[in-house]
Design an enzyme around this catalytic site. Structure first.
Site, PDB file in Angstrom:
ATOM      1  N   GLY A  27       0.780  -1.237   0.000  1.00 18.41           N
ATOM      2  CA  GLY A  27       0.000   0.000   0.000  1.00 18.41           C
ATOM      3  C   GLY A  27       0.810   1.285   0.000  1.00 18.41           C
ATOM      4  CE1 TYR A 166      -6.924   2.414  10.646  1.00 22.70           C
ATOM      5  CE2 TYR A 166      -8.369   4.297  10.329  1.00 22.70           C
ATOM      6  CZ  TYR A 166      -7.268   3.545   9.948  1.00 22.70           C
ATOM      7  OH  TYR A 166      -6.498   3.951   8.878  1.00 22.70           O
TER       8      TYR A 166
HETATM    9  P1  NAD Z   1      -1.656  -1.922   3.764  1.00 21.79           P
HETATM   10  O1  NAD Z   1      -2.344  -3.016   4.479  1.00 21.79           O
HETATM   11  O2  NAD Z   1      -1.580  -1.976   2.292  1.00 21.79           O
HETATM   12  O3  NAD Z   1      -0.182  -1.723   4.345  1.00 21.79           O
HETATM   13  C1  NAD Z   1       0.063  -1.733   5.723  1.00 21.79           C
HETATM   14  C2  NAD Z   1       1.397  -2.424   5.966  1.00 21.79           C
HETATM   15  O4  NAD Z   1       1.639  -2.394   7.385  1.00 21.79           O
HETATM   16  C3  NAD Z   1       1.397  -3.888   5.512  1.00 21.79           C
HETATM   17  O5  NAD Z   1       2.482  -4.156   4.665  1.00 21.79           O
HETATM   18  C4  NAD Z   1       1.478  -4.646   6.812  1.00 21.79           C
HETATM   19  O6  NAD Z   1       2.171  -5.881   6.719  1.00 21.79           O
HETATM   20  C5  NAD Z   1       2.197  -3.652   7.718  1.00 21.79           C
HETATM   21  N1  NAD Z   1       1.962  -4.017   9.100  1.00 21.79           N
HETATM   22  C6  NAD Z   1       0.767  -4.311   9.685  1.00 21.79           C
HETATM   23  N2  NAD Z   1       0.968  -4.741  10.928  1.00 21.79           N
HETATM   24  C7  NAD Z   1       2.301  -4.736  11.142  1.00 21.79           C
HETATM   25  C8  NAD Z   1       3.092  -5.104  12.239  1.00 21.79           C
HETATM   26  N3  NAD Z   1       2.591  -5.607  13.362  1.00 21.79           N
HETATM   27  N4  NAD Z   1       4.446  -4.943  12.127  1.00 21.79           N
HETATM   28  C9  NAD Z   1       4.979  -4.474  10.983  1.00 21.79           C
HETATM   29  N5  NAD Z   1       4.268  -4.125   9.905  1.00 21.79           N
HETATM   30  C10 NAD Z   1       2.938  -4.261   9.983  1.00 21.79           C
HETATM   31  O7  NAD Z   1      -2.390  -0.598   4.237  1.00 21.79           O
HETATM   32  P2  NAD Z   1      -2.265   0.941   3.791  1.00 21.79           P
HETATM   33  O8  NAD Z   1      -3.604   1.369   3.399  1.00 21.79           O
HETATM   34  O9  NAD Z   1      -1.103   1.183   2.923  1.00 21.79           O
HETATM   35  O10 NAD Z   1      -2.006   1.576   5.229  1.00 21.79           O
HETATM   36  C11 NAD Z   1      -0.834   2.280   5.573  1.00 21.79           C
HETATM   37  C12 NAD Z   1      -1.178   3.292   6.650  1.00 21.79           C
HETATM   38  O11 NAD Z   1      -2.110   4.228   6.121  1.00 21.79           O
HETATM   39  C13 NAD Z   1      -1.869   2.666   7.874  1.00 21.79           C
HETATM   40  O12 NAD Z   1      -1.327   3.248   9.044  1.00 21.79           O
HETATM   41  C14 NAD Z   1      -3.312   3.048   7.703  1.00 21.79           C
HETATM   42  O13 NAD Z   1      -3.987   3.150   8.923  1.00 21.79           O
HETATM   43  C15 NAD Z   1      -3.156   4.404   7.025  1.00 21.79           C
HETATM   44  N6  NAD Z   1      -4.353   4.829   6.290  1.00 21.79           N
HETATM   45  C16 NAD Z   1      -4.855   4.069   5.278  1.00 21.79           C
HETATM   46  C17 NAD Z   1      -5.994   4.486   4.618  1.00 21.79           C
HETATM   47  C18 NAD Z   1      -6.611   3.695   3.501  1.00 21.79           C
HETATM   48  O14 NAD Z   1      -7.771   3.969   3.133  1.00 21.79           O
HETATM   49  N7  NAD Z   1      -5.919   2.730   2.916  1.00 21.79           N
HETATM   50  C19 NAD Z   1      -6.611   5.689   4.982  1.00 21.79           C
HETATM   51  C20 NAD Z   1      -6.072   6.444   6.021  1.00 21.79           C
HETATM   52  C21 NAD Z   1      -4.922   6.007   6.665  1.00 21.79           C
END
Ligand code: NAD
Length: 268
Positions: A27, A166
């Site tokens: 992501g 969250y």
């Molecule tokens: P994603 O699931 O694609 O990527 C998240 C990554 O974090 C994954 O590779 C996962 O393996 C890693 N991760 C999770 N738990 C872990 C742990 N215990 N130790 C190490 N790594 C860990 O998700 P994303 O959407 O790219 O999210 C990235 C950030 O963006 C997050 O903090 C999420 O809350 C935030 N976010 C996402 C969105 C959305 O709509 N996608 C919106 C707002 C904020």
């Protein structure tokens, strides 16, 4: 002629900048890692999969392991840090969201500050969410998170629904960022947050599949009329880490297509 005048600081960095990125395996973290690597920066990725440093940030052991590995790989010096690893609101048990999104994030921030203090024009960005401002507050959980007692906060989170946990982890993380602006400024390290709205990533796909959360996510009004791509969030993170933006510190940059402004127009 004034021979004591200090030489001008060259805008060109003297060495290849090194940036650590948590959650680099997927992501937004993967997109920001690609962006930096393409511009010639060195990225040290940290994740439970597909990363240079494999570490589980849900507990103190994995966080210490990540810090030790990054210290060694970076030569005890970082120019940038992106704290991106996170779990979505659909994850069960809900206390895992608190372990990773809040405690995993602040422990990485605090642990890596000494490495950043050795860097050149150093800066860090935490990935929050517009859920921080759009989720109705759960004051008890928010207070326990900010108090820093992981055991008590996660025990409370276990009894709260995932969307609220969250939102509270992202609100607490944003406040933790702002509360550090004084101390981090004193050691010359900038610290900011991005607050994305829905971004097309595996995390969001998991939320959309959830029978309760899916319709709520779909119902969020977005003035731009679409969801973000991870590349768009990576661009905002790149902006905040760029040494050219040297006076941006303690800020929250909403990258949400205007949802927060639409729903809370008078919040400032
Ligand atoms: P994603 O699931 O694609 O990527 C998240 C990554 O974090 C994954 O590779 C996962 O393996 C890693 N991760 C999770 N738990 C872990 C742990 N215990 N130790 C190490 N790594 C860990 O998700 P994303 O959407 O790219 O999210 C990235 C950030 O963006 C997050 O903090 C999420 O809350 C935030 N976010 C996402 C969105 C959305 O709509 N996608 C919106 C707002 C904020």
């Amino acid at each position: 002629m004034d021979t004591t005048a200090r030489p001008e600081v060259s805008p060109t960095p003297r060495h290849r900048r090194t940036i650590a990125v948590t959650g680099s395996g997927s992501g937004i973290g993967a997109a920001v890692s690609r962006r930096f690597e393409r511009s010639g920066l060195r990225v040290i990725g940290i994740d439970v999969h597909d990363a240079q440093v494999t570490a589980d940030l849900s507990g103190p052991g994995g966080r210490a392991q990540a810090l030790a590995a990054v210290t060694e790989l970076s030569g005890s010096r970082l120019d940038g840090l992106v704290v991106c690893a996170g779990l979505g609101p659909q994850v069960q048990p809900t206390e895992m969201i608190a372990h990773v999104n809040y405690f995993g994030a602040v422990d990485v921030l605090d642990g890596m500050l000494p490495l950043l203090a050795e860097g050149e024009a150093p800066a860090a960005v935490v990935v929050s969410s517009n859920s921080a401002s759009l989720t109705p507050a759960h004051e008890e959980l928010l207070g326990l998170l900010l108090d820093g007692d992981e055991e008590k906060a996660c025990a409370c989170a276990a009894d709260v629904d995932g969307a609220t946990v969250y939102g509270m982890t992202k609100l607490a993380l944003t406040r933790a960022m702002r509360r550090r602006a004084g101390a981090w400024g004193k050691v010359g390290v900038r610290l900011n947050a991005v607050a994305p709205g829905p971004v097309d990533t595996p995390l969001l796909a998991g939320g959309l599949e959830d029978p309760v959360l899916g319709p709520l996510i779909e119902a969020l009004p977005v003035p731009m009329g679409r969801r973000a791509t991870a590349v768009e969030i990576a661009a905002a993170i790149g902006f905040l880490l760029d040494p050219a933006n040297s006076y941006i510190h303690g800020s929250v940059l909403f990258v949400d297509g205007g949802s927060d402004a639409l729903l809370r127009p008078d919040s400032l």
